[in-house]
Write an enzyme that holds these catalytic residues in place. Structure first.
Site, PDB file in Angstrom:
ATOM      1  N   TYR A  19      27.678  42.536  49.430  1.00  0.00           N
ATOM      2  CA  TYR A  19      27.919  43.982  49.467  1.00  0.00           C
ATOM      3  C   TYR A  19      27.116  44.611  50.606  1.00  0.00           C
ATOM      4  CZ  TYR A  19      30.093  43.664  44.793  1.00  0.00           C
ATOM      5  OH  TYR A  19      30.896  43.352  43.725  1.00  0.00           O
ATOM      6  N   HIS A  75      37.827  45.807  47.320  1.00  0.00           N
ATOM      7  CA  HIS A  75      37.962  47.044  46.536  1.00  0.00           C
ATOM      8  C   HIS A  75      37.980  48.245  47.495  1.00  0.00           C
ATOM      9  CE1 HIS A  75      37.263  45.082  42.539  1.00  0.00           C
ATOM     10  NE2 HIS A  75      36.798  44.153  43.359  1.00  0.00           N
TER      11      HIS A  75
HETATM   12  C1  HEM Z   1      30.610  36.246  44.712  1.00  0.00           C
HETATM   13  C2  HEM Z   1      31.487  37.077  44.156  1.00  0.00           C
HETATM   14  C3  HEM Z   1      31.831  38.414  44.764  1.00  0.00           C
HETATM   15  C4  HEM Z   1      31.898  38.815  46.072  1.00  0.00           C
HETATM   16  C5  HEM Z   1      31.620  37.995  47.309  1.00  0.00           C
HETATM   17  C6  HEM Z   1      32.293  40.200  46.076  1.00  0.00           C
HETATM   18  C7  HEM Z   1      32.460  40.970  47.226  1.00  0.00           C
HETATM   19  C8  HEM Z   1      32.614  42.340  47.262  1.00  0.00           C
HETATM   20  C9  HEM Z   1      32.499  43.179  48.422  1.00  0.00           C
HETATM   21  C10 HEM Z   1      32.192  42.692  49.840  1.00  0.00           C
HETATM   22  C11 HEM Z   1      32.681  44.466  48.034  1.00  0.00           C
HETATM   23  C12 HEM Z   1      32.604  45.733  48.912  1.00  0.00           C
HETATM   24  C13 HEM Z   1      31.179  46.319  48.814  1.00  0.00           C
HETATM   25  C14 HEM Z   1      30.909  47.555  49.661  1.00  0.00           C
HETATM   26  O1  HEM Z   1      31.294  47.630  50.838  1.00  0.00           O
HETATM   27  O2  HEM Z   1      30.242  48.495  49.152  1.00  0.00           O
HETATM   28  C15 HEM Z   1      32.947  44.439  46.623  1.00  0.00           C
HETATM   29  C16 HEM Z   1      33.198  45.532  45.859  1.00  0.00           C
HETATM   30  C17 HEM Z   1      33.403  45.494  44.499  1.00  0.00           C
HETATM   31  N1  HEM Z   1      33.325  44.382  43.672  1.00  0.00           N
HETATM   32 FE1  HEM Z   1      32.853  42.532  44.225  1.00  0.00          FE
HETATM   33  N2  HEM Z   1      32.444  40.640  44.781  1.00  0.00           N
HETATM   34  C18 HEM Z   1      32.166  39.576  43.949  1.00  0.00           C
HETATM   35  C19 HEM Z   1      32.192  39.564  42.582  1.00  0.00           C
HETATM   36  C20 HEM Z   1      32.511  40.646  41.808  1.00  0.00           C
HETATM   37  C21 HEM Z   1      32.508  40.661  40.364  1.00  0.00           C
HETATM   38  C22 HEM Z   1      32.061  39.510  39.463  1.00  0.00           C
HETATM   39  C23 HEM Z   1      32.903  41.914  40.000  1.00  0.00           C
HETATM   40  C24 HEM Z   1      33.059  42.516  38.631  1.00  0.00           C
HETATM   41  C25 HEM Z   1      32.579  42.020  37.529  1.00  0.00           C
HETATM   42  C26 HEM Z   1      33.155  42.687  41.206  1.00  0.00           C
HETATM   43  C27 HEM Z   1      33.579  43.992  41.257  1.00  0.00           C
HETATM   44  C28 HEM Z   1      33.594  44.786  42.391  1.00  0.00           C
HETATM   45  C29 HEM Z   1      33.891  46.203  42.382  1.00  0.00           C
HETATM   46  C30 HEM Z   1      34.275  47.041  41.179  1.00  0.00           C
HETATM   47  C31 HEM Z   1      33.746  46.635  43.700  1.00  0.00           C
HETATM   48  C32 HEM Z   1      33.922  48.052  44.224  1.00  0.00           C
HETATM   49  C33 HEM Z   1      32.534  48.645  44.447  1.00  0.00           C
HETATM   50  C34 HEM Z   1      32.606  50.009  45.099  1.00  0.00           C
HETATM   51  O3  HEM Z   1      33.306  50.888  44.540  1.00  0.00           O
HETATM   52  O4  HEM Z   1      31.941  50.206  46.110  1.00  0.00           O
HETATM   53  N3  HEM Z   1      32.901  41.883  42.272  1.00  0.00           N
HETATM   54  N4  HEM Z   1      32.905  43.136  46.166  1.00  0.00           N
END
Ligand code: HEM
Length: 352
Positions: free
Chosen positions: A329, A64
């Site tokens: 995260y 993202h």
């Molecule tokens: C094991 C499953 C998942 C992994 C490994 C993962 C991994 C990540 C990572 C590494 C980031 C960047 C975080 C940062 O640097 O602040 C991220 C952001 C994000 N993820 Fe996931 N994610 C997972 C599941 C999900 C699920 C289930 C959702 C939604 C229901 C989701 C929605 C988002 C969103 C909206 C962002 C953006 C957050 C922001 O604006 O900083 N993710 N994810």
């Protein structure tokens, strides 16, 4: 009298004790680092596998990565106060910092190419607590477990085995529903027109101590305009941020927060399974997006929208995702903040 003959033996015992302590310490370190169990899924591996073939974009979120920050409020109706004693559900208006984003690790990806759009929120309340959440527009997650999410990324990136995805789908048939959604759901013309779903299950605890498992969604008040593939491409690579900035300049944009309460037996540990449509829902309040903020070096830059940051009255359920997400995260956050020198504070690569 000093017993000279006992000296070498006691030296040896001391050295052996020190060696034993060192072995235990090194062993504990090696275990924690995953060296003793290379097959174990660690948060670092989870983040590594999200990187595109060309490598991660230094300084950016590891997923993202493209997005636009905003501020506004969460105006609570008070209707969810029966479910959770968290202050954010008491009638009132609470400040929000949030981020619209695209489900891609590439900060330069074209908006037209991103199938998944997201909404991240931090709501702060006067009691000093915070609620952080990150949602997506898909109605369910592609897979059932964090391990399957990792295996999916590996299969997608596997250049050597042309059948990698076929094999993955055979082992994880739940991905079929997501595939259908991804190939048939319309693309809307705006972040403002999308519904964002939390997908993971959490537990709400009310003032009497009663626990109930819930999920939540943010439902737009704006009417969706669905784009054809050609219309989508014609909008350009960065139309979403420009569109939301224009809309918010004209008027605040709103979403209703719907809390859905699980029935006994609903799948609470598996975000790939939607709950039946007839579940009880509560209109908890309205997200009001009032101002678009700078994405580079704006208020979202140093925010980690960790889904386990929850106020008293909300806690994690048996769903394994929030803990796995929190760990990943945090790795992503640590990497991107350590890469400050590579971050395009202004100019090329910094999206608005
Ligand atoms: C094991 C499953 C998942 C992994 C490994 C993962 C991994 C990540 C990572 C590494 C980031 C960047 C975080 C940062 O640097 O602040 C991220 C952001 C994000 N993820 Fe996931 N994610 C997972 C599941 C999900 C699920 C289930 C959702 C939604 C229901 C989701 C929605 C988002 C969103 C909206 C962002 C953006 C957050 C922001 O604006 O900083 N993710 N994810």
């Amino acid at each position: 009298m000093v017993d000279k003959t006992s000296k070498p033996a006691s030296h040896f015992a001391s050295l052996a004790a020190i060696a034993a302590v060192l072995i235990v310490l090194v062993g504990a370190f090696a275990y924690t680092a995953g060296w003793l169990s290379p097959e174990r899924l660690t948060p670092a591996k989870m983040v590594n596998v999200l990187a595109p073939a060309s490598g991660p974009a230094p300084g950016f979120r590891r997923n993202h990565a493209k997005g636009i920050c905003f501020t506004g409020s969460f105006d609570s109706t008070g209707a969810a106060a029966d479910l959770s004693r968290a202050q954010l559900f008491a009638v009132g208006s609470y400040p929000v910092t949030g981020r619209f984003n695209l489900g891609t690790p590439d900060p330069k990806a074209s908006d037209a190419m991103a199938r998944v759009r997201g909404l991240s929120l931090r709501v702060q309340t006067p009691d000093g607590s915070e609620w952080r959440a990150a949602m997506i527009d898909a109605p369910f997650f592609p897979v059932s477990t964090p391990q399957a999410f990792y295996d999916l990324q590996r299969a997608l990136a596997d250049k050597r085995d042309p059948d990698a995805m076929k094999k993955f789908a055979a082992a994880h048939p739940e991905i079929g529903a997501f595939g259908k959604w991804a190939s048939s759901a319309p693309f809307t013309a705006s972040y403002a027109e999308d519904r964002y779903n939390g997908l993971n299950s959490f537990v709400f605890t009310n003032a009497s101590g009663k626990d109930q498992v819930v999920r939540w969604s943010f439902v737009p008040l704006a009417q969706p305009e669905n784009l054809t593939g050609d219309q989508l491409k014609a909008r350009g690579d960065n139309f979403l941020a420009a569109d939301i900035a224009q809309r918010v300049r004209t008027a605040p944009q709103r979403w209703t927060m719907l809390v859905t309460v699980a029935n006994l037996g609903d799948p609470t540990a598996d975000p790939s399974k939607a709950w039946p449509e007839d579940r009880r829902t509560v209109n908890a309040g309205t997200l009001v997006v009032k101002q678009i903020e700078a994405e580079p070096d704006g208020p979202c830059r140093d925010l980690n929208f960790d889904p386990t940051v929850l106020p008293a009255g909300m806690h994690v359920s048996d769903d394994p995702f929030p803990a796995a997400r929190s760990a990943a995260y945090s790795v992503s956050f640590n990497r991107r903040t350590a890469e400050d020198k590579d971050y395009p504070h202004t100019g090329e690569g910094a999206q608005q």
